[in-house]
Enzyme design. Structure first.
Site, PDB file in Angstrom:
ATOM      1  N   VAL A  53       0.845  -1.203   0.000  1.00  0.00           N
ATOM      2  CA  VAL A  53       0.000   0.000   0.000  1.00  0.00           C
ATOM      3  C   VAL A  53       0.878   1.250   0.000  1.00  0.00           C
ATOM      4  CG1 VAL A  53      -1.861   1.223   1.158  1.00  0.00           C
ATOM      5  CG2 VAL A  53      -1.783  -1.274   1.242  1.00  0.00           C
ATOM      6  N   TYR A  54       1.877   1.271   0.857  1.00  0.00           N
ATOM      7  CA  TYR A  54       2.798   2.407   0.908  1.00  0.00           C
ATOM      8  C   TYR A  54       3.515   2.578  -0.424  1.00  0.00           C
ATOM      9  CZ  TYR A  54       6.633   5.396   2.462  1.00  0.00           C
ATOM     10  OH  TYR A  54       7.539   6.419   2.599  1.00  0.00           O
TER      11      TYR A  54
END
Length: 242
Positions: free
Chosen positions: A152-153
Site C-alpha cells: 500500500v505504501y
C-alpha cells in the site's frame, strides 16, 4: 549562481517531526521563514518558541477536508506569499495487504496522495501569478521499486512519482520547479510500523539515514540556479540493499 534562500517563505507539511522538522531547521538556517504545518498543536507551540520568529506555526489536519482546503489561504494570510511548498506529511503501512483494513488504506491514500494533490492544486494559482516557485514532495525509494513488504505504501509513492513528474512538465514553463526527494529508510516514527524483522535487520546493518541527511538533499535542490531542476533525488543509506 545558485538560488539564495534568504527571505524566502516556505511551507512544510508534517513539519513538527522527522524530515519536515529537519528541513524547517535547515531552511531557517539559510535565512528563510517557514510556515510549519502540522496537526500536533503542542509540538508546534514548542518548536515556535525554540526556533524563533522565522518559524510560523500553523495547525492543519490534512485528513480533514475543510482544514486541508484552508491551509494555503491561511498560510498566505500569515506569511504574505509562498515561495516554496514542501509536501512532506505522510503515513506508512507495512506488511501483507491482508493484514490491514479498508479504513487504514483510505487514510494512507488520503494523506500520501490526495492531500498532496490538493495542496499543489491550491498553491499553483499563487505561484503562477508571481511567475516563480518551488514545489518539492517527499516521495520514497518505494516509489521506484515494488517493495514486497509494503504494497500500500509503495503503491502510494508510485502514484506520487507519476504526479510529481507530470506536474513538473505542466509547470516548468511558468517559472515553477517541481521535484521530489526519495529517501530510503529514515530514522523516524514512520518506521514504527515496519515488520520488526526488517527494522532490526536495517538497524544492524546500518541501512538507515537521519532526517537531516534528507533535508540536506532538499536544500541542494532548492539552491540550484533557476535554469536547473532536480526532478528526483534518491537518497539511500549506503548499506541499504534494494
Amino acid at each position: 549562481m545558485g538560488e539564495i534562500l534568504t527571505d524566502k517563505v516556505a511551507l512544510i507539511t508534517g513539519a513538527a517531526s522527522g524530515i519536515g522538522l529537519a528541513t524547517a531547521r535547515a531552511l531557517i538556517g539559510q535565512g528563510a521563514r517557514v510556515v510549519m504545518v502540522d496537526r500536533d498543536r503542542a509540538a508546534l507551540d514548542r518548536l515556535a518558541g525554540e526556533l524563533g520568529p522565522a518559524a510560523i506555526p500553523q495547525l492543519t489536519d490534512l485528513l480533514d477536508a475543510e482544514s486541508c482546503a484552508a491551509m494555503i489561504p491561511e498560510a498566505l494570510a500569515k506569511a504574505g506569499r509562498i515561495d516554496i511548498l514542501h509536501c512532506n506529511a505522510g503515513t506508512y503501512i507495512g506488511g501483507d495487504l491482508v493484514e490491514t483494513d479498508g479504513a487504514t488504506i483510505d487514510r494512507m491514500l488520503n494523506l500520501n496522495v490526495n492531500a498532496v494533490m490538493k495542496n499543489v492544486h491550491a498553491v499553483i494559482p499563487h505561484m503562477v501569478e508571481r511567475g516563480s516557485g518551488d514545489i518539492i514532495v517527499t516521495c520514497s525509494v518505494a516509489g521506484h521499486s515494488a517493495i514486497p513488504w509494503e504494497p500500500v505504501y509503495s503503491g502510494s509513492k508510485w502514484a506520487i512519482t507519476c504526479f510529481v513528474q507530470t506536474m513538473r512538465r505542466q509547470l516548468n514553463r511558468k517559472g515553477i520547479r517541481v521535484g521530489q526527494v526519495s529517501p530510503g529508510p529514515v530514522i523516524s516514527a514512520l518506521l514504527a510500523d515496519w515488520p520488526e524483522e526488517n527494522l532490526q535487520k536495517a538497524k544492524d546493518s546500518g541501512s538507515l539515514i537521519e532526517p537531516d541527511e534528507v533535508a540536506d538533499a532538499v536544500i541542494y535542490m532548492l539552491t540550484r540556479p533557476r535554469n536547473v531542476t532536480i526532478r528526483d533525488m534518491i537518497v539511500l543509506p549506503t548499506n541499504f540493499d534494494i
